[in-house]
Enzyme design. Structure first.
Site, PDB file in Angstrom:
ATOM      1  N   LYS A   1       0.833  -1.216   0.000  1.00  0.00           N
ATOM      2  CA  LYS A   1       0.000   0.000   0.000  1.00  0.00           C
ATOM      3  C   LYS A   1       0.868   1.267   0.000  1.00  0.00           C
ATOM      4  O   LYS A   1       0.595   2.204  -0.736  1.00  0.00           O
ATOM      5  CB  LYS A   1      -0.917   0.031   1.234  1.00  0.00           C
TER       6      LYS A   1
ATOM      7  N   ARG B   1       0.797  -8.574  14.033  1.00  0.00           N
ATOM      8  CA  ARG B   1       0.153  -7.652  13.084  1.00  0.00           C
ATOM      9  C   ARG B   1      -0.707  -8.405  12.077  1.00  0.00           C
ATOM     10  O   ARG B   1      -1.778  -7.929  11.687  1.00  0.00           O
ATOM     11  CB  ARG B   1       1.204  -6.799  12.369  1.00  0.00           C
TER      12      ARG B   1
ATOM     13  N   ARG C   1      11.794  -5.878   4.798  1.00  0.00           N
ATOM     14  CA  ARG C   1      11.533  -4.467   4.474  1.00  0.00           C
ATOM     15  C   ARG C   1      12.541  -3.559   5.180  1.00  0.00           C
ATOM     16  O   ARG C   1      12.851  -3.756   6.342  1.00  0.00           O
ATOM     17  CB  ARG C   1      10.117  -4.078   4.924  1.00  0.00           C
TER      18      ARG C   1
ATOM     19  N   ARG D   1      11.966  -1.203  10.715  1.00  0.00           N
ATOM     20  CA  ARG D   1      10.997  -0.671  11.673  1.00  0.00           C
ATOM     21  C   ARG D   1      10.856  -1.619  12.858  1.00  0.00           C
ATOM     22  O   ARG D   1      10.897  -2.833  12.690  1.00  0.00           O
ATOM     23  CB  ARG D   1       9.627  -0.511  10.979  1.00  0.00           C
TER      24      ARG D   1
ATOM     25  N   ARG E   1      -8.931   0.867   9.516  1.00  0.00           N
ATOM     26  CA  ARG E   1      -8.430  -0.464   9.867  1.00  0.00           C
ATOM     27  C   ARG E   1      -9.449  -1.251  10.681  1.00  0.00           C
ATOM     28  O   ARG E   1      -9.203  -2.408  11.015  1.00  0.00           O
ATOM     29  CB  ARG E   1      -7.156  -0.327  10.673  1.00  0.00           C
TER      30      ARG E   1
END
Ligand code: AMP
Length: 212
Positions: free
Chosen positions: A13, A169, A125, A158, A86
């Site tokens: 996204k 998550r 990531r 992160r 969300r």
């Protein structure tokens, strides 16, 4: 035009949003980025949000909605939501807010990606500490290891991209965010795109959809 991007964390996204903002002139509204900014500025909201975010849980709806309305102010057009809503409660609040402003949602894009693919993507990531550009250490690394191609600042992993938090998550997404698919499917503005494709192909597909 107001657009919502839906999908697992790691479905692409953020990367897609950065492309669409450039090509379509939309305003990128990432509640994750706004929350990280509140944390960096050490505001009361940032302090309250920290423990939720580092553990991979959702920040409570009330906090997110107040923060969002304060940030958007009178801006109600040309918005590209990434990571928001969300929960069904957030979606209902957004609908009510848009209605009160005489605005609406023009497109909801669901980036469909298999769970094992997002787990792998999140684990590799890397995010630029300067401009926020997103890399993948395996499939799209920077030219120089751990250095951003755009602004030359160092890259980081992160806190919530660490393995234990990724698992949480993903579960939170299934429990609290996935019901949004049913919420928006019947809205008449719902579209699905294959988020498993390379980023450039996803951007091309979604841009064409939005230009229709
Ligand atoms: P993201 O950058 O979108 O992956 O978001 C990172 C984290 O910020 C999430 O795991 C949540 O803890 C929090 N967050 C971001 N957006 C929302 C939202 N719309 N509602 C609740 N929590 C959020």
């Amino acid at each position: 035009m107001n657009v919502i991007l839906l999908g697992y964390p790691g479905s692409g996204k953020g990367t897609l949003a950065k492309d669409l903002v450039q090509s379509l002139g939309l305003v990128h509204v990432s509640t994750g980025d706004i929350l990280r900014d509140e944390i960096a500025k050490k505001t009361p909201l940032g302090t309250e949000a920290t423990s939720y975010m580092t553990s991979g849980r959702l920040v409570p709806d009330r906090l997110v909605m107040d923060m969002l309305k304060a940030r958007l102010g009178t801006e109600t057009r040309g918005l590209l939501f990434d990571g928001f809503p969300r929960t069904v409660e957030q979606a209902e609040s957004l609908d009510a807010w848009f209605e009160s402003k005489g605005q609406s949602i023009d497109a909801v894009i669901f980036l469909k990606v298999e769970e094992d693919v997002v787990v792998q993507r999140l684990g590799s990531r890397r995010t630029c500490t300067g401009c926020g550009k997103i890399y993948n250490a395996i499939s799209s690394p920077p030219a120089k290891e751990n250095v951003c191609d755009v602004c030359a600042k160092p890259l980081m992993t992160r806190e919530d991209d660490k393995p234990a938090v990724i698992v949480r998550r993903i579960q939170v997404y299934k429990d609290q965010t996935e019901p949004l698919l049913a919420y928006y499917r019947s809205s008449g503005v719902f579209h699905e795109a294959d988020g498993g494709q390379p980023p450039a192909a996803v951007t091309e597909k979604v841009s064409a959809l939005l230009k229709k």
